[in-house]
Design a protein around this motif. Structure first.
Motif, PDB file in Angstrom:
ATOM      1  N   ASP A  78      -6.787 -11.121   8.047  1.00  0.00           N
ATOM      2  CA  ASP A  78      -7.993 -10.708   7.320  1.00  0.00           C
ATOM      3  C   ASP A  78      -9.131 -10.370   8.273  1.00  0.00           C
ATOM      4  OD1 ASP A  78      -6.671 -11.086   4.961  1.00  0.00           O
ATOM      5  OD2 ASP A  78      -7.589 -13.018   4.499  1.00  0.00           O
ATOM      6  N   HIS A  79      -9.159 -11.085   9.398  1.00  0.00           N
ATOM      7  CA  HIS A  79     -10.225 -10.874  10.373  1.00  0.00           C
ATOM      8  C   HIS A  79     -10.114  -9.511  11.050  1.00  0.00           C
ATOM      9  CE1 HIS A  79     -13.028 -11.474  13.611  1.00  0.00           C
ATOM     10  NE2 HIS A  79     -12.079 -11.463  14.522  1.00  0.00           N
ATOM     11  N   GLU A  87      -1.649  -3.568   0.093  1.00  0.00           N
ATOM     12  CA  GLU A  87      -1.233  -4.962  -0.048  1.00  0.00           C
ATOM     13  C   GLU A  87       0.164  -5.190   0.518  1.00  0.00           C
ATOM     14  OE1 GLU A  87      -0.781  -8.388  -3.546  1.00  0.00           O
ATOM     15  OE2 GLU A  87      -1.580  -6.405  -4.017  1.00  0.00           O
ATOM     16  N   SER A  88       1.061  -4.241   0.284  1.00  0.00           N
ATOM     17  CA  SER A  88       2.433  -4.370   0.795  1.00  0.00           C
ATOM     18  C   SER A  88       2.451  -4.377   2.321  1.00  0.00           C
ATOM     19  CB  SER A  88       3.303  -3.221   0.276  1.00  0.00           C
ATOM     20  OG  SER A  88       3.447  -3.295  -1.124  1.00  0.00           O
ATOM     21  N   LEU A 136       3.642  -7.736   4.541  1.00  0.00           N
ATOM     22  CA  LEU A 136       4.723  -7.673   5.525  1.00  0.00           C
ATOM     23  C   LEU A 136       4.199  -7.969   6.929  1.00  0.00           C
ATOM     24  CD1 LEU A 136       6.619  -4.599   4.073  1.00  0.00           C
ATOM     25  CD2 LEU A 136       7.572  -6.887   4.387  1.00  0.00           C
ATOM     26  N   ALA A 137       2.999  -7.466   7.211  1.00  0.00           N
ATOM     27  CA  ALA A 137       2.395  -7.743   8.518  1.00  0.00           C
ATOM     28  C   ALA A 137       2.114  -9.234   8.668  1.00  0.00           C
ATOM     29  CB  ALA A 137       1.098  -6.949   8.667  1.00  0.00           C
ATOM     30  N   GLU A 138       1.702  -9.858   7.576  1.00  0.00           N
ATOM     31  CA  GLU A 138       1.425 -11.298   7.604  1.00  0.00           C
ATOM     32  C   GLU A 138       2.699 -12.085   7.901  1.00  0.00           C
ATOM     33  OE1 GLU A 138      -0.275 -14.794   4.613  1.00  0.00           O
ATOM     34  OE2 GLU A 138      -0.768 -12.690   4.219  1.00  0.00           O
ATOM     35  N   ASN A 139       3.813 -11.639   7.331  1.00  0.00           N
ATOM     36  CA  ASN A 139       5.093 -12.308   7.598  1.00  0.00           C
ATOM     37  C   ASN A 139       5.474 -12.201   9.072  1.00  0.00           C
ATOM     38  OD1 ASN A 139       5.414 -13.075   4.930  1.00  0.00           O
ATOM     39  ND2 ASN A 139       6.564 -11.230   4.382  1.00  0.00           N
ATOM     40  N   GLY A 191      12.787  -2.866   6.676  1.00  0.00           N
ATOM     41  CA  GLY A 191      12.225  -4.213   6.734  1.00  0.00           C
ATOM     42  C   GLY A 191      10.914  -4.316   7.490  1.00  0.00           C
ATOM     43  N   GLY A 192      10.347  -3.170   7.848  1.00  0.00           N
ATOM     44  CA  GLY A 192       9.093  -3.172   8.593  1.00  0.00           C
ATOM     45  C   GLY A 192       7.875  -3.107   7.693  1.00  0.00           C
ATOM     46  N   ALA A 193       6.701  -3.067   8.324  1.00  0.00           N
ATOM     47  CA  ALA A 193       5.443  -3.041   7.575  1.00  0.00           C
ATOM     48  C   ALA A 193       4.950  -1.618   7.320  1.00  0.00           C
ATOM     49  CB  ALA A 193       4.367  -3.828   8.321  1.00  0.00           C
ATOM     50  N   ASN A 194       5.684  -0.628   7.849  1.00  0.00           N
ATOM     51  CA  ASN A 194       5.396   0.783   7.581  1.00  0.00           C
ATOM     52  C   ASN A 194       4.028   1.240   8.106  1.00  0.00           C
ATOM     53  OD1 ASN A 194       6.483   3.205   6.462  1.00  0.00           O
ATOM     54  ND2 ASN A 194       5.031   3.048   4.763  1.00  0.00           N
TER      55      ASN A 194
END
Length: 222
Positions: free
Chosen positions: A66-67, A74-75, A79-82, A108-111
């Motif tokens: 978030d910082h 959101e997607s 995914l980036a958070e994971n 399976g990536g964050a795109n």
């Protein structure tokens, strides 16, 4: 009751209640909340003492994400958070983290695009590197000096020697948990003649947020 100096009737106060002895609830923690955690809880409202050890990693990942980011879907963020959790758990390295951000959803990536992924990974690396330095207990007396240099370089601050020394002093207070993030922000925003740094509030808030995120990332309960 008395009549002519003699007791004629006694009444028992039925409303009198026994003193209740406070009992410790079974679900109450049997430890004292460390000062560092208490101060971090003032900045991060969703942080609580039960988030210790591995339970603190997901919270750290979300706050760090978030910082640094605010304009992705959101997607992409989820995914980036994971991937960020995996990085903080030391399950992947920075190279794998950057690659995961750039991969398409189908793989399976964050795109993200390659440029954004590289820039973000570099930003995360910088913050984690600062965290590692602050975790070095042998040089704890120099932590505030490092942070002053780190913030000056990363936020392109232009202070003269007097204000730079004042910045170091304020950071020392924060590193020693003598003030919290709000106190640090107030001092940075305060006019120079009143003992502050005379910064714009938005700039001060961004810098303090950086400090607080790093303090959160370095925090571990003994």
């Amino acid at each position: 009751h008395m009549k002519d100096g003699r007791i004629v009737r006694e009444e028992v106060n039925k409303e009198k209640r026994p003193i209740e002895v406070a009992k410790k609830k079974d679900d109450e923690p049997d430890y004292q909340i460390p000062v560092e955690m208490k101060i971090l809880m003032r900045t991060f409202k969703n942080l609580n003492p039960q988030q210790l050890g591995v339970l603190l990693i997901p919270f750290k990942a979300k706050q760090l994400l978030d910082h640094v980011l605010s304009e992705l879907t959101e997607s992409q963020l989820n995914l980036a958070e994971n991937y960020l959790k995996e990085l903080l758990f030391h399950n992947i390295d920075l190279s794998a983290f950057e690659k995961g951000l750039d991969l398409e959803f189908e793989k399976g990536g964050a795109n993200w695009n390659k440029q954004r992924a590289r820039k973000f990974a570099s930003r995360i690396h910088s913050i984690l590197e600062a965290t590692e330095i602050l975790n070095d207990e042998e040089n704890i007396e120099k932590h505030h000096l490092f942070m002053a240099k780190y913030l000056t370089e990363n936020f392109d601050l232009k202070f003269d020697e007097k204000l730079y020394t004042r910045l170091q002093s304020l950071l020392k207070l924060r590193m020693e948990n003598k003030i919290d993030g709000f106190g640090l922000s107030e001092k940075m925003d305060l006019p120079v003649k009143l003992g502050g740094l005379g910064m714009y509030k938005n700039t001060a808030d961004k810098i303090v947020r950086e400090v607080e995120v790093i303090m959160l990332l370095k925090y571990t309960r003994e």
